[in-house]
Design a protein around this motif. Structure first.
Motif, PDB file in Angstrom:
ATOM      1  N   LEU A 170      -0.531   0.326  -6.754  1.00  9.67           N
ATOM      2  CA  LEU A 170       0.034   0.632  -5.440  1.00  9.67           C
ATOM      3  C   LEU A 170      -1.010   0.884  -4.354  1.00  9.67           C
ATOM      4  O   LEU A 170      -0.663   0.955  -3.177  1.00  9.67           O
ATOM      5  CB  LEU A 170       0.978   1.829  -5.548  1.00  9.67           C
ATOM      6  N   THR A 171      -2.267   1.017  -4.737  1.00  5.68           N
ATOM      7  CA  THR A 171      -3.291   1.281  -3.723  1.00  5.68           C
ATOM      8  C   THR A 171      -4.519   0.387  -3.872  1.00  5.68           C
ATOM      9  O   THR A 171      -5.464   0.527  -3.109  1.00  5.68           O
ATOM     10  CB  THR A 171      -3.767   2.750  -3.780  1.00  5.68           C
ATOM     11  N   HIS A 196       0.878  -1.171   0.000  1.00  8.33           N
ATOM     12  CA  HIS A 196       0.000   0.000   0.000  1.00  8.33           C
ATOM     13  C   HIS A 196       0.909   1.212   0.000  1.00  8.33           C
ATOM     14  O   HIS A 196       1.597   1.471   0.990  1.00  8.33           O
ATOM     15  CB  HIS A 196      -0.930  -0.006   1.215  1.00  8.33           C
ATOM     16  N   ALA A 197       0.931   1.898  -1.126  1.00  8.90           N
ATOM     17  CA  ALA A 197       1.868   3.009  -1.288  1.00  8.90           C
ATOM     18  C   ALA A 197       1.179   4.215  -1.912  1.00  8.90           C
ATOM     19  O   ALA A 197       1.452   4.591  -3.050  1.00  8.90           O
ATOM     20  CB  ALA A 197       3.050   2.567  -2.151  1.00  8.90           C
ATOM     21  N   PRO A 198       0.261   4.840  -1.170  1.00  7.36           N
ATOM     22  CA  PRO A 198      -0.398   6.025  -1.721  1.00  7.36           C
ATOM     23  C   PRO A 198       0.632   7.121  -1.999  1.00  7.36           C
ATOM     24  O   PRO A 198       1.565   7.321  -1.235  1.00  7.36           O
ATOM     25  CB  PRO A 198      -1.382   6.443  -0.632  1.00  7.36           C
ATOM     26  N   GLY A 199       0.478   7.768  -3.120  1.00  7.45           N
ATOM     27  CA  GLY A 199       1.414   8.823  -3.497  1.00  7.45           C
ATOM     28  C   GLY A 199       2.733   8.285  -4.013  1.00  7.45           C
ATOM     29  O   GLY A 199       3.658   9.046  -4.269  1.00  7.45           O
ATOM     30  N   GLU A 235      -1.092   3.951  -9.903  1.00  6.33           N
ATOM     31  CA  GLU A 235      -1.951   4.347  -8.781  1.00  6.33           C
ATOM     32  C   GLU A 235      -2.794   3.157  -8.324  1.00  6.33           C
ATOM     33  O   GLU A 235      -2.890   2.866  -7.132  1.00  6.33           O
ATOM     34  CB  GLU A 235      -2.844   5.524  -9.184  1.00  6.33           C
TER      35      GLU A 235
END
Length: 128
Positions: free
Chosen positions: A114-115, A33-36, A111
């Motif tokens: 990663l999310t 989970h890598a927002p941004g 996006e």
């Protein structure tokens, strides 16, 4: 465990990535989970980028081998130079973003990757 090259996608660039589909290490990798775009590190994991075989090694017996020489490189022309470029990118970056999924995506929507909640992995440093 050997992962078929058609279950992989090598993505070159400043933040090189390796996408794995149906990998035996999927459940061993942390949820991604890598927002941004802030990709977390994968503690205890390493990658060995080689022209012929890429090794993703994890804690204990976790890990997989990818026959890199014949694997697809995103945006590549299908030559060994594509894989050599990816390996150079990984060494320059100090590692690669490893993303394990049930199946490879049809398009690279970072996006969503990663999310989206199904990916596992993170930044995996070069072994050494």
């Amino acid at each position: 465990m050997l992962l078929p090259p058609e279950n992989t996608l090598f993505v070159p660039g400043d933040a090189p990535a390796l996408l794995l589909a149906g990998a035996p290490v999927h459940e061993e990798l942390p949820a991604l989970h890598a927002p941004g775009g802030a990709v977390p590190p994968c503690a205890g994991w390493s990658v060995v980028p080689q022209l012929t075989v890429c090794v993703v090694d994890g804690p204990g017996d976790a890990g997989c081998l990818v026959p890199a020489f014949v694997a697809p490189v995103f945006g590549g022309s299908g030559t060994p130079d594509d894989m050599a470029g990816w390996c150079e990118d990984v060494v320059r970056a100090g590692g690669a973003v490893v993303v394990s999924l049930p199946e490879l995506p049809r398009t690279l929507d970072w996006e969503l990757l990663l999310t989206g909640g199904v990916a596992r992995g993170g930044f995996v440093p070069v072994a050494g």
